[in-house]
Motif scaffolding. Structure first.
Motif, PDB file in Angstrom:
ATOM      1  N   GLY A  95     -13.283   9.935  28.586  1.00 42.04           N
ATOM      2  CA  GLY A  95     -14.156  10.145  27.400  1.00 42.04           C
ATOM      3  C   GLY A  95     -14.286  11.458  27.115  1.00 42.04           C
ATOM      4  O   GLY A  95     -14.788  12.440  25.722  1.00 42.04           O
ATOM      5  N   GLY A  96     -12.759  12.179  28.149  1.00 41.15           N
ATOM      6  CA  GLY A  96     -12.368  14.143  27.568  1.00 41.15           C
ATOM      7  C   GLY A  96     -12.537  13.834  26.857  1.00 41.15           C
ATOM      8  O   GLY A  96     -12.416  13.853  25.173  1.00 41.15           O
ATOM      9  N   LYS A  97     -12.680  15.302  26.404  1.00 44.92           N
ATOM     10  CA  LYS A  97     -11.554  16.205  25.057  1.00 44.92           C
ATOM     11  C   LYS A  97     -10.783  16.167  24.599  1.00 44.92           C
ATOM     12  O   LYS A  97      -9.546  15.959  25.320  1.00 44.92           O
ATOM     13  N   LYS A  98     -10.363  15.331  23.047  1.00 42.79           N
ATOM     14  CA  LYS A  98      -9.212  15.818  22.986  1.00 42.79           C
ATOM     15  C   LYS A  98      -8.100  16.665  22.733  1.00 42.79           C
ATOM     16  O   LYS A  98      -9.438  17.986  23.164  1.00 42.79           O
ATOM     17  N   ALA A  99      -6.990  16.772  23.395  1.00 43.33           N
ATOM     18  CA  ALA A  99      -6.209  17.797  23.586  1.00 43.33           C
ATOM     19  C   ALA A  99      -5.174  18.038  22.299  1.00 43.33           C
ATOM     20  O   ALA A  99      -4.899  17.551  21.645  1.00 43.33           O
ATOM     21  N   VAL A 100      -5.372  19.886  21.776  1.00 48.92           N
ATOM     22  CA  VAL A 100      -4.268  20.075  20.645  1.00 48.92           C
ATOM     23  C   VAL A 100      -3.440  19.667  21.504  1.00 48.92           C
ATOM     24  O   VAL A 100      -3.239  20.416  21.920  1.00 48.92           O
ATOM     25  N   LEU A 101      -2.131  19.774  20.020  1.00 48.28           N
ATOM     26  CA  LEU A 101      -0.778  18.976  20.769  1.00 48.28           C
ATOM     27  C   LEU A 101      -0.163  19.876  19.545  1.00 48.28           C
ATOM     28  O   LEU A 101      -0.937  20.985  19.308  1.00 48.28           O
ATOM     29  N   LEU A 102       0.918  20.191  20.367  1.00 50.45           N
ATOM     30  CA  LEU A 102       1.998  21.571  19.748  1.00 50.45           C
ATOM     31  C   LEU A 102       3.194  20.795  19.628  1.00 50.45           C
ATOM     32  O   LEU A 102       3.420  19.478  20.613  1.00 50.45           O
ATOM     33  N   GLN A 103       3.910  21.070  18.632  1.00 53.62           N
ATOM     34  CA  GLN A 103       5.585  20.317  18.332  1.00 53.62           C
ATOM     35  C   GLN A 103       6.105  21.987  17.625  1.00 53.62           C
ATOM     36  O   GLN A 103       6.046  22.806  17.318  1.00 53.62           O
ATOM     37  N   PHE A 104       7.365  21.333  17.831  1.00 51.93           N
ATOM     38  CA  PHE A 104       8.386  22.571  17.122  1.00 51.93           C
ATOM     39  C   PHE A 104       8.310  23.295  15.647  1.00 51.93           C
ATOM     40  O   PHE A 104       8.129  22.261  15.143  1.00 51.93           O
ATOM     41  N   ASN A 105       7.957  24.612  14.957  1.00 49.84           N
ATOM     42  CA  ASN A 105       7.805  24.882  13.973  1.00 49.84           C
ATOM     43  C   ASN A 105       9.504  24.560  13.916  1.00 49.84           C
ATOM     44  O   ASN A 105      10.354  25.702  13.148  1.00 49.84           O
ATOM     45  N   SER A 106      10.576  23.940  12.596  1.00 52.32           N
ATOM     46  CA  SER A 106      11.427  23.638  12.465  1.00 52.32           C
ATOM     47  C   SER A 106      11.326  24.826  11.050  1.00 52.32           C
ATOM     48  O   SER A 106      12.774  24.364  10.776  1.00 52.32           O
ATOM     49  N   LYS A 107      10.519  24.276  10.823  1.00 57.06           N
ATOM     50  CA  LYS A 107      11.116  25.663   9.115  1.00 57.06           C
ATOM     51  C   LYS A 107      10.610  27.300   9.600  1.00 57.06           C
ATOM     52  O   LYS A 107      10.530  27.497   8.322  1.00 57.06           O
ATOM     53  N   ALA A 108      10.719  27.763  10.670  1.00 51.48           N
ATOM     54  CA  ALA A 108      11.155  29.014  11.109  1.00 51.48           C
ATOM     55  C   ALA A 108      11.977  29.368  10.443  1.00 51.48           C
ATOM     56  O   ALA A 108      11.644  31.185  10.375  1.00 51.48           O
ATOM     57  N   GLY A 109      13.091  28.757  10.549  1.00 43.86           N
ATOM     58  CA  GLY A 109      14.128  29.462   9.881  1.00 43.86           C
ATOM     59  C   GLY A 109      14.494  28.623   9.143  1.00 43.86           C
ATOM     60  O   GLY A 109      15.023  27.365   8.947  1.00 43.86           O
ATOM     61  N   TYR A 110      16.191  28.771   9.134  1.00 46.79           N
ATOM     62  CA  TYR A 110      16.973  27.473   8.433  1.00 46.79           C
ATOM     63  C   TYR A 110      18.204  28.050   9.135  1.00 46.79           C
ATOM     64  O   TYR A 110      18.631  29.320   9.720  1.00 46.79           O
ATOM     65  N   ILE A 111      19.144  27.383   9.439  1.00 42.42           N
ATOM     66  CA  ILE A 111      20.474  27.473   9.149  1.00 42.42           C
ATOM     67  C   ILE A 111      21.508  26.988   8.299  1.00 42.42           C
ATOM     68  O   ILE A 111      21.087  25.767   7.400  1.00 42.42           O
ATOM     69  N   ILE A 112      22.530  27.418   8.123  1.00 42.07           N
ATOM     70  CA  ILE A 112      23.977  26.270   6.814  1.00 42.07           C
ATOM     71  C   ILE A 112      24.042  26.104   8.193  1.00 42.07           C
ATOM     72  O   ILE A 112      25.711  27.022   8.841  1.00 42.07           O
ATOM     73  N   GLY A 113      24.956  25.273   7.751  1.00 44.16           N
ATOM     74  CA  GLY A 113      26.285  23.991   8.295  1.00 44.16           C
ATOM     75  C   GLY A 113      27.621  23.911   7.146  1.00 44.16           C
ATOM     76  O   GLY A 113      27.138  23.631   6.543  1.00 44.16           O
ATOM     77  N   VAL A 114      28.648  23.891   7.960  1.00 45.47           N
ATOM     78  CA  VAL A 114      30.147  24.245   6.760  1.00 45.47           C
ATOM     79  C   VAL A 114      30.986  23.212   7.972  1.00 45.47           C
ATOM     80  O   VAL A 114      30.886  23.582   8.932  1.00 45.47           O
ATOM     81  N   MET A 115      31.947  22.053   7.145  1.00 44.68           N
ATOM     82  CA  MET A 115      32.830  21.417   7.917  1.00 44.68           C
ATOM     83  C   MET A 115      34.286  21.599   7.105  1.00 44.68           C
ATOM     84  O   MET A 115      33.834  21.370   5.666  1.00 44.68           O
TER      85      MET A 115
END
Length: 420
Positions: free
Chosen positions: A71-91
């Protein structure tokens, strides 16, 4: 002046921050306490580093965990912020070029596809590519300062370290092209380039069926034949990027068809889609049944349906193509002994019957006396596998998460993203 002790502490801090970021990317959403346990560093130190990563917009809080059994305190979860920037890919392919804008985890936001028109020469093709790069930035209304880099997969011999296309057999005039330098000068973004087959292998390793595989080979089939190879979780590049050019292994000593590389008898002259079309066209003319095929030159797209319908001429040539591809894969298995072989390219559209013929050829031409169920599969990543891999090389080079010996990458990201 910073003394040696301060330098050591500084680098260790960056190593720990990178390790935290890697864990959040691979295992997130995850709690601070779980990160601390995995890294075996104190909770206060872990929390301090996480706070900095949150400030830098690379990590974000994401809900809370379930309650503990006690019954302990719920932990705050963390995730990577994929929208912190952008990338351009070319083929850059022989027939077409794809340009995609993605977030930091290679999720495609928008994509532009256009014909390569390789016969125009490298200057014209590169100019067109530069215009399309500018177009996708403008079209998506993306602040260029938030783009961390451009990744490019290019057909042919590529020296990724020096940003050079050494030679591309299937692109007219592409010899010693300083592609990285040209694009960086015109667009003012960091550029990373690699061979198209290796880019596809990187995509499979990061997001595809090879994610948990240490030793595998990606086989590219199309106008050319090539491979991307991972051994012991490391991409095989070779001296000046020449590793993996299996399409130019001499396979037919009595062959007469000249390969684009200048040699005769290359595997590519036996099982590329270009050779397949030529062989079928020759057989149709010799059969005197051209009228049965509409008296027009068949395109690759026509062959898929004709093969499914059991057309005699098409079926015979497609299965010869599969047999030769199987020989190429067999040679690769003998060289690298991979756990998995992944086939990319247009031949996937021939379906499971084609794949079965490839597997049969591999079994016949590897070690017939050794019973082995070679693991050969069609890629499931679709036509955009190349641009996804291209954005991955940007992320890996900028963030440098696979190497704690070089901490420069982190500061490039921090500097660029702080301007958003």
């Amino acid at each position: 002046m910073v003394d040696d002790g301060e330098k050591i502490n500084f680098s260790l801090k960056e190593i720990n921050k990178k390790n935290i970021l890697r864990i959040v990317i691979d295992k997130g959403p995850i709690s601070r306490i779980d990160i601390s346990r995995r890294l075996k560093i104190s909770r206060p130190t872990t929390s301090a580093y996480i706070s900095e990563l949150i400030e830098e917009d690379l990590i974000e809080e994401f809900g809370k965990s379930d309650s503990t059994r006690s019954g302990g305190k719920k932990a705050v979860l963390l995730q990577f912020n994929s929208k912190a920037g952008y990338i351009i890919g070319v083929m850059i392919g022989v027939r077409s070029i794809r340009v995609a804008l993605t977030d930091l985890t290679s999720n495609i936001i928008d994509i532009i596809k256009f014909p390569t028109e390789e016969w125009l020469g490298p200057d014209a093709v590169i100019d067109k590519l530069i215009n399309k790069l500018k177009e996708i930035i403008k079209k998506t209304k993306t602040d260029q300062k938030s783009i961390i880099g451009i990744g490019i997969g290019a057909t042919g011999l590529v020296d990724g370290k020096n940003g050079l296309v050494i030679f591309s057999p299937n692109l007219s005039g592409w010899s010693n092209i300083k592609l990285k330098e040209i694009i960086e000068r015109k667009i003012d973004l960091p550029v990373f380039i690699e061979n198209e087959c290796r880019v596809q292998a990187i995509a499979e390793k990061k997001y595809g069926m090879a994610k948990n595989i240490r030793d595998f080979v990606c086989f590219e089939t199309g106008t050319g034949i090539g491979t991307g190879v991972f051994i012991d979780n490391k991409l095989v590049v070779g001296n000046k990027g020449m590793a993996g050019e299996v399409g130019h292994i001499i396979t037919n000593l009595g062959g007469k068809r000249v390969c684009h590389c200048g040699n005769v008898g290359c595997l590519e002259t036996l099982c590329s889609t270009t050779s397949l079309l030529e062989d079928i066209g020759d057989d149709i003319k010799e059969s005197g049944k051209a009228s049965d095929y509409g008296n027009s030159e068949l395109k690759l797209e026509d062959l898929f349906e004709l093969y499914r319908d059991g057309d005699e001429i098409v079926t015979r040539n497609v299965e010869d193509n599969a047999r030769y591809l199987g020989i190429g894969i067999s040679n690769t298995i003998k060289m690298f002994n991979p756990e998995l072989v992944i086939i990319h390219g247009d031949v996937i559209k021939f379906g499971e019957k084609y794949l079965d013929r490839v597997k049969k050829s591999v079994t016949e031409n590897t070690f017939p006396k050794v019973k082995d169920n070679y693991n050969i599969k069609f890629s499931e990543m679709g036509d955009n596998v190349g641009v996804i891999g291209a954005t991955s090389i940007v992320f890996d080079n900028i963030f440098e998460l696979d190497s704690c010996s070089n901490i420069a990458g982190h500061y490039i990201v921090k500097k660029r993203l702080s301007r958003v």
